[in-house]
Design a protein around this motif. Structure first.
Motif, PDB file in Angstrom:
ATOM      1  N   ASP A 281       0.954  -1.271  -0.061  1.00  0.00           N
ATOM      2  CA  ASP A 281       0.090   0.023   0.106  1.00  0.00           C
ATOM      3  C   ASP A 281       1.016   1.368  -0.108  1.00  0.00           C
ATOM      4  OD1 ASP A 281      -2.166  -1.757   0.111  1.00  0.00           O
ATOM      5  OD2 ASP A 281      -2.761  -1.253   2.129  1.00  0.00           O
ATOM      6  N   MET A 282       0.416   2.342  -0.751  1.00  0.00           N
ATOM      7  CA  MET A 282       1.216   3.453  -0.806  1.00  0.00           C
ATOM      8  C   MET A 282       0.243   4.728  -0.673  1.00  0.00           C
ATOM      9  SD  MET A 282       1.530   6.226  -3.017  1.00  0.00           S
ATOM     10  CE  MET A 282       1.296   5.910  -4.669  1.00  0.00           C
ATOM     11  N   GLU A 283       0.558   5.838  -0.012  1.00  0.00           N
ATOM     12  CA  GLU A 283      -0.086   6.946   0.084  1.00  0.00           C
ATOM     13  C   GLU A 283       0.761   8.005   0.175  1.00  0.00           C
ATOM     14  OE1 GLU A 283      -2.129   6.977   4.033  1.00  0.00           O
ATOM     15  OE2 GLU A 283      -0.850   5.572   4.735  1.00  0.00           O
ATOM     16  N   TYR A 284       0.325   9.289  -0.325  1.00  0.00           N
ATOM     17  CA  TYR A 284       1.124  10.717  -0.039  1.00  0.00           C
ATOM     18  C   TYR A 284       0.271  11.702   0.343  1.00  0.00           C
ATOM     19  CZ  TYR A 284      -1.076  11.695  -4.771  1.00  0.00           C
ATOM     20  OH  TYR A 284      -2.030  12.244  -5.728  1.00  0.00           O
ATOM     21  N   GLN A 285       0.983  12.741   0.646  1.00  0.00           N
ATOM     22  CA  GLN A 285       0.529  14.085   1.368  1.00  0.00           C
ATOM     23  C   GLN A 285       1.212  15.334   1.080  1.00  0.00           C
ATOM     24  OE1 GLN A 285      -0.374  13.045   5.414  1.00  0.00           O
ATOM     25  NE2 GLN A 285       1.793  12.939   5.813  1.00  0.00           N
ATOM     26  N   GLY A 286       0.724  16.400   1.309  1.00  0.00           N
ATOM     27  CA  GLY A 286       1.293  17.630   1.045  1.00  0.00           C
ATOM     28  C   GLY A 286       0.738  18.481   2.278  1.00  0.00           C
ATOM     29  N   PHE A 287       1.759  19.280   2.673  1.00  0.00           N
ATOM     30  CA  PHE A 287       1.330  20.178   3.683  1.00  0.00           C
ATOM     31  C   PHE A 287       1.861  21.858   3.375  1.00  0.00           C
ATOM     32  CE2 PHE A 287       1.053  16.434   6.215  1.00  0.00           C
ATOM     33  CZ  PHE A 287       0.211  16.675   7.159  1.00  0.00           C
TER      34      PHE A 287
ATOM     35  N   ASP B 121      -0.688  -1.942  -4.200  1.00  0.00           N
ATOM     36  CA  ASP B 121       0.303  -2.309  -5.341  1.00  0.00           C
ATOM     37  C   ASP B 121       0.966  -1.207  -5.904  1.00  0.00           C
ATOM     38  OD1 ASP B 121      -0.325  -4.991  -4.670  1.00  0.00           O
ATOM     39  OD2 ASP B 121      -1.313  -5.280  -6.743  1.00  0.00           O
ATOM     40  N   GLY B 122       1.554  -0.276  -4.982  1.00  0.00           N
ATOM     41  CA  GLY B 122       2.241   1.063  -5.354  1.00  0.00           C
ATOM     42  C   GLY B 122       3.720   0.955  -5.006  1.00  0.00           C
ATOM     43  N   THR B 123       4.530   2.037  -5.156  1.00  0.00           N
ATOM     44  CA  THR B 123       6.051   2.302  -4.677  1.00  0.00           C
ATOM     45  C   THR B 123       5.921   3.572  -4.105  1.00  0.00           C
ATOM     46  OG1 THR B 123       6.789   3.095  -6.863  1.00  0.00           O
ATOM     47  CG2 THR B 123       6.650   0.844  -6.619  1.00  0.00           C
ATOM     48  N   ASN B 124       7.020   3.600  -3.364  1.00  0.00           N
ATOM     49  CA  ASN B 124       7.400   4.812  -2.854  1.00  0.00           C
ATOM     50  C   ASN B 124       7.772   6.019  -3.766  1.00  0.00           C
ATOM     51  OD1 ASN B 124       7.910   6.091   0.157  1.00  0.00           O
ATOM     52  ND2 ASN B 124       9.544   6.764  -0.968  1.00  0.00           N
ATOM     53  N   ASN B 125       8.410   5.635  -4.707  1.00  0.00           N
ATOM     54  CA  ASN B 125       8.818   6.536  -5.912  1.00  0.00           C
ATOM     55  C   ASN B 125       7.803   7.100  -6.338  1.00  0.00           C
ATOM     56  OD1 ASN B 125      11.492   6.843  -5.388  1.00  0.00           O
ATOM     57  ND2 ASN B 125      12.173   5.007  -6.400  1.00  0.00           N
ATOM     58  N   VAL B 126       6.726   6.195  -6.866  1.00  0.00           N
ATOM     59  CA  VAL B 126       5.397   6.652  -7.540  1.00  0.00           C
ATOM     60  C   VAL B 126       4.612   7.451  -6.882  1.00  0.00           C
ATOM     61  CG1 VAL B 126       3.297   5.951  -8.337  1.00  0.00           C
ATOM     62  CG2 VAL B 126       5.276   4.563  -9.101  1.00  0.00           C
ATOM     63  N   GLY B 127       4.585   7.383  -5.266  1.00  0.00           N
ATOM     64  CA  GLY B 127       3.976   8.155  -4.530  1.00  0.00           C
ATOM     65  C   GLY B 127       4.565   9.565  -4.473  1.00  0.00           C
ATOM     66  N   GLU B 128       5.998   9.443  -4.267  1.00  0.00           N
ATOM     67  CA  GLU B 128       6.598  11.011  -4.234  1.00  0.00           C
ATOM     68  C   GLU B 128       6.598  11.585  -5.488  1.00  0.00           C
ATOM     69  OE1 GLU B 128       8.236  11.736  -1.494  1.00  0.00           O
ATOM     70  OE2 GLU B 128       9.240  10.042  -0.652  1.00  0.00           O
ATOM     71  N   PHE B 129       6.545  10.964  -6.723  1.00  0.00           N
ATOM     72  CA  PHE B 129       6.297  11.830  -8.106  1.00  0.00           C
ATOM     73  C   PHE B 129       4.983  12.419  -7.964  1.00  0.00           C
ATOM     74  CE2 PHE B 129       4.618  11.088 -12.190  1.00  0.00           C
ATOM     75  CZ  PHE B 129       5.298  12.023 -12.943  1.00  0.00           C
ATOM     76  N   LEU B 130       3.781  11.608  -7.667  1.00  0.00           N
ATOM     77  CA  LEU B 130       2.513  12.050  -7.477  1.00  0.00           C
ATOM     78  C   LEU B 130       2.222  13.263  -6.761  1.00  0.00           C
ATOM     79  CD1 LEU B 130       0.371   8.492  -7.951  1.00  0.00           C
ATOM     80  CD2 LEU B 130       0.981  10.344  -9.855  1.00  0.00           C
ATOM     81  N   ALA B 131       2.989  13.061  -5.537  1.00  0.00           N
ATOM     82  CA  ALA B 131       2.779  14.214  -4.579  1.00  0.00           C
ATOM     83  C   ALA B 131       3.348  15.776  -5.340  1.00  0.00           C
ATOM     84  CB  ALA B 131       3.602  13.660  -3.150  1.00  0.00           C
ATOM     85  N   ILE B 132       4.653  15.396  -5.692  1.00  0.00           N
ATOM     86  CA  ILE B 132       4.992  16.605  -6.498  1.00  0.00           C
ATOM     87  C   ILE B 132       4.063  17.261  -7.391  1.00  0.00           C
ATOM     88  CG2 ILE B 132       6.984  17.639  -7.664  1.00  0.00           C
ATOM     89  CD1 ILE B 132       8.779  15.605  -6.435  1.00  0.00           C
ATOM     90  N   VAL B 133       3.608  16.346  -8.291  1.00  0.00           N
ATOM     91  CA  VAL B 133       2.807  16.866  -9.402  1.00  0.00           C
ATOM     92  C   VAL B 133       1.453  17.476  -8.764  1.00  0.00           C
ATOM     93  CG1 VAL B 133       1.550  16.435 -11.634  1.00  0.00           C
ATOM     94  CG2 VAL B 133       4.066  15.390 -11.077  1.00  0.00           C
TER      95      VAL B 133
END
Length: 209
Positions: A93-99, A115-127
């Motif tokens: 499981d992967m999740e992302y957030q922004g503050f 079925d995610g990865t950390n890098n995918v989450g980091e990328f989506l968070a930035i965009v």
């Protein structure tokens, strides 16, 4: 006598997590600047270690000892947005957030996605942060602690080796939408590397290390 199986914890690498072979671990840390990893005798020890700080498992003065913070390092710009992702190595499981770093306000939180990865989450968070800030005509910088994700954003392509499954179709759709946004939009927001060594954990961190 058969060689005893070891487990490897990667705290900083292309993917963070617990790996059951040296080859799998090496793929995450080979050539990765600032990689933090260590082997353990069994899976239980590795799971326990992954939930704690890397520095607790490195001998003082060792070749892999964590460097002390630089007291003269410039502080982060608090007029900024901070983003981060979390990936559960056991469930995928992967999740992302922004503050908003100025006031600690949660701007967005997405997931968990299967079925995610950390890098995918980091990328989506930035965009996600870029799109949100552009919508409101805000030019604040964005901090991320993932060099990989920052590189993907610069190249406008999520260069992930994530395999499609019946559970992560939504993630692939989000990655495609993020890539399309990057290719069809411009932005003025600087994307900056969070200096974990000198500043501590990113304020958007999920606190699960």
């Amino acid at each position: 006598m058969a060689k005893k199986k070891k487990f490897y914890v990667v705290w900083e690498g292309r993917k963070k997590g617990i790996f059951a072979s040296w080859d799998a671990c090496k793929k995450q840390i080979d050539g990765y600047t600032g990689a933090k990893y260590k082997s353990f005798e069994n899976e239980k020890e590795a799971i326990d270690a992954f939930s704690k700080e890397y520095s607790k498992f490195i001998q003082k003065g060792g070749s892999k000892a964590k460097k002390a913070p630089n007291p003269n390092a410039a502080p982060p710009n608090k007029q900024s947005i901070v983003v981060d992702a979390a990936w559960n190595t056991r469930t995928g499981d992967m999740e992302y957030q922004g503050f908003d770093f100025r006031n600690g306000k949660l701007l967005f939180k997405k997931g968990p996605f299967k079925d995610g990865t950390n890098n995918v989450g980091e990328f989506l968070a930035i965009v996600h942060a870029l799109a949100l800030l552009k919508k409101h005509s805000i030019d604040l910088p964005i901090y991320s602690d993932s060099r990989t994700a920052m590189s993907w954003v610069r190249k406008k392509t999520a260069n992930s080796k994530l395999e499609k499954t019946e559970n992560n179709a939504e993630l692939f759709e989000l990655m495609e939408r993020a890539e399309e946004w990057l290719k069809t939009n411009t932005y003025k927001n600087p994307i900056l590397k969070w200096d974990t060594k000198n500043w501590g954990e990113n304020p958007a961190d999920f606190g699960r290390k």
